[in-house]
Design a protein around this motif. Structure first.
Motif, PDB file in Angstrom:
ATOM      1  N   ILE A   2       0.895  -1.197  -0.094  1.00 43.81           N
ATOM      2  CA  ILE A   2      -0.104  -0.111   0.067  1.00 43.81           C
ATOM      3  C   ILE A   2       0.898   1.286  -0.109  1.00 43.81           C
ATOM      4  O   ILE A   2       0.422   2.455  -0.139  1.00 43.81           O
ATOM      5  N   SER A   3       2.245   1.361   0.200  1.00 38.87           N
ATOM      6  CA  SER A   3       2.959   2.196   0.211  1.00 38.87           C
ATOM      7  C   SER A   3       3.088   3.098  -1.033  1.00 38.87           C
ATOM      8  O   SER A   3       3.581   4.225  -1.362  1.00 38.87           O
ATOM      9  N   ILE A  53      -5.909  -0.784   7.818  1.00 39.05           N
ATOM     10  CA  ILE A  53      -4.900  -1.336   6.929  1.00 39.05           C
ATOM     11  C   ILE A  53      -3.933  -0.509   7.028  1.00 39.05           C
ATOM     12  O   ILE A  53      -2.643  -0.829   7.146  1.00 39.05           O
ATOM     13  N   ASN A  57      -0.075  -1.631   8.497  1.00 38.61           N
ATOM     14  CA  ASN A  57       1.129  -1.528   7.560  1.00 38.61           C
ATOM     15  C   ASN A  57       2.074  -0.317   8.132  1.00 38.61           C
ATOM     16  O   ASN A  57       3.225  -0.186   7.271  1.00 38.61           O
ATOM     17  N   ASN A  59       5.335   1.034   9.888  1.00 35.79           N
ATOM     18  CA  ASN A  59       6.311   0.517  10.528  1.00 35.79           C
ATOM     19  C   ASN A  59       6.960   1.445  11.578  1.00 35.79           C
ATOM     20  O   ASN A  59       7.357   2.403  11.244  1.00 35.79           O
ATOM     21  N   GLN A  66       5.568   8.601   6.743  1.00 34.59           N
ATOM     22  CA  GLN A  66       5.506   7.335   6.029  1.00 34.59           C
ATOM     23  C   GLN A  66       3.848   7.650   5.226  1.00 34.59           C
ATOM     24  O   GLN A  66       3.364   8.478   5.460  1.00 34.59           O
TER      25      GLN A  66
END
Length: 508
Positions: A2-3, A53, A57, A59, A66
């Motif tokens: 998703i990034s 979500i 995800n 980090n 992010q």
């Protein structure tokens, strides 16, 4: 995976799509009201799933922002649509998307007029709240930050109580006027740095005297939004007149924008001024904790009592933030998230009995636990969480703040701790008068027990409050690196002996 997707834009603007669908397709009749409720519920629920979500995800071992998205908005002026989340903003994004579906569910049966407009305003409010916490451009932040006033103004002014117009205008004018100085400060920052990107501005070194004035300009906005004493008087009026869901969002998210502003802007961008003004923050925060707790103790309106308690709890946030210790800074973030859940639940509790008796006067109740035992259990749990019962999230946030401020200033910590005692007094007093005693009034004996819809909005909040109280590690891990960045900035400026230099600057 998703990034590489614009997930922040999806989360931010999906509710806007839902609001447009409601306004364009749902008429102001019975069927249109049902359709608008379903569209709002589904849209807000999908948005919450997307935020989960995002959370899964994220980090926590990566420093900085992010899921960054950037596109030139005004290329000539170097102003961009710049979005991203870090350990400080992510919890508030999830909190916002979590509370909106709960507000919509709580409003399914008690909003009778202009339902499509009501539901669309809550979805628009969600867009603006999420955008505020995701914005990485100072001007974009300001637009989201100020635009929040519009839907909340309408929610209070249209669906509020008898004095709704007065309260709505008071809320709007207080918060708007407080932000005018911040806008001027933003223009000045842009003229000096040539950019409005938060990451670049944070690295820019302003002179000590300039920091003073810029810090005060931002303080004028954040102190009203939080709110801090003595600019807190708009809050009780707004809470009393707002519909239940409006009070939930006002206490659960909107107040946190002020605390978030201190952590995101005031401390890292103006560290010298923040260090210099810390004693001032301590004084007015202690006054807020003690004074508003005493005022809460004599209230006869349940909503007003909880509103004053919110001001006292926000005093813990500012004291923790300006302690400049890791524990205090972590406690400030934790306290805001915890208070968002607990205060929202307390206002929902008031809403449940208000829907039945149409009064918030404490004297009108007594012996409610005899006829609504499940409600009494939920109310007791949230009340104890509010006063910091060990095993609840309220305990963790307040404990971290007290540890942090004790390291910075033990005298301030002692005065801060009085808030725990006073909080227990007025909340236990409220619970005793409402829940205990013999139910002899006919209105109390005829109260309906909690239905499935009402139970369903309390269970997830109670689970989160209990989970974060027993196992606080996940939230603390998310915020750890971002808190360390703020801590290192303030430590560096302390080690450079800037306090003695600031003391020589003549402001007035």
């Amino acid at each position: 995976m998703i990034s590489h997707l614009p997930i922040l834009s999806f989360i931010t603007f999906l509710p806007l799509l839902g609001a447009f669908i409601i306004l364009l397709t749902c008429s102001d009749d019975e069927q249109g009201g049902k359709n608008s409720k379903m569209v709002a519920l589904w849209t807000s629920s999908i948005t919450f799933v997307l935020s989960i979500i995002l959370l899964l995800n994220f980090n926590s071992n990566v420093n900085g922002f992010q899921f960054v998205e950037k596109s030139e908005w005004i290329p000539i002026s170097n102003i961009s649509y710049h979005m991203g989340v870090d350990g400080i903003s992510l919890p508030f994004v999830v909190l916002s998307t979590f509370l909106i579906p709960i507000c919509i569910i709580s409003s399914l049966n008690n909003i009778k007029k202009q339902i499509p407009l009501y539901m669309s305003l809550f979805l628009i409010l969600e867009v603006l709240m999420v955008g505020t916490f995701c914005a990485m451009d100072l001007l974009v932040f300001y637009i989201f930050f100020e635009a929040v006033l519009i839907p909340m103004f309408l929610i209070i002014g249209i669906w509020g109580g008898p004095r709704r117009v007065y309260s709505a205008f008071k809320f709007f004018l207080y918060t708007l006027l407080g932000s005018v100085l911040m806008l001027i400060a933003i223009f000045y920052i842009y003229s000096k740095t040539g950019t409005t990107e938060i990451t670049k501005i944070t690295k820019f070194s302003f002179s000590h005297d300039v920091q003073f004035w810029l810090w005060l300009a931002f303080f004028a906005s954040f102190s009203v939004k939080l709110p801090m004493w003595p600019v807190h008087t708009w809050l009780p009026d707004a809470h009393v007149e707002a519909p239940t869901a409006g009070s939930v969002i006002l206490a659960g998210v909107l107040l946190k924008m002020g605390g978030y502003g201190f952590l995101r802007f005031s401390i890292p961008i103006f560290p010298d001024a923040s260090i210099y003004f810390a004693p001032f923050i301590f004084v007015i925060s202690i006054v807020a904790i003690i004074y508003t707790s005493l005022v809460a103790l004599v209230q006869e309106d349940m909503k007003k009592m909880i509103a004053y308690s919110s001001v006292a709890h926000m005093g813990f946030v500012t004291i923790g933030a300006f302690s400049f210790t890791k524990e205090g800074l972590s406690g400030a973030v934790f306290q805001m998230v915890s208070h968002g859940l607990i205060s929202g639940a307390l206002f929902l509790c008031v809403g449940i009995v208000y829907d039945r008796l149409h009064t918030r006067e404490i004297s009108a109740y007594g012996g409610v636990s005899d006829v609504m035992p499940r409600f009494a259990l939920f109310f007791m749990f949230m009340m104890l969480a509010s006063v910091g019962l060990p095993g609840t999230s309220g305990f963790v946030g307040e404990l971290l703040v007290l540890i942090g401020i004790w390291k910075a200033n033990p005298v301030v910590a002692i005065f801060t701790a009085t808030g725990l005692i006073l909080g227990a007094i007025y909340m236990l007093w409220l619970y005793r008068r409402v829940m205990f005693g013999k139910a002899i009034k006919e209105e109390i004996l005829s109260l309906n027990k909690m239905n499935f819809r009402e139970i369903s909005i309390f269970v997830p909040i109670a689970i989160l409050v209990l989970f974060l109280g027993v196992y606080a590690v996940p939230l603390l891990e998310i915020t750890k690196l971002s808190i360390s960045n703020i801590y290192e900035i303030t430590e560096f400026h302390k080690n450079q002996s800037t306090i003695s230099q600031i003391a020589q600057v003549k402001i007035f």
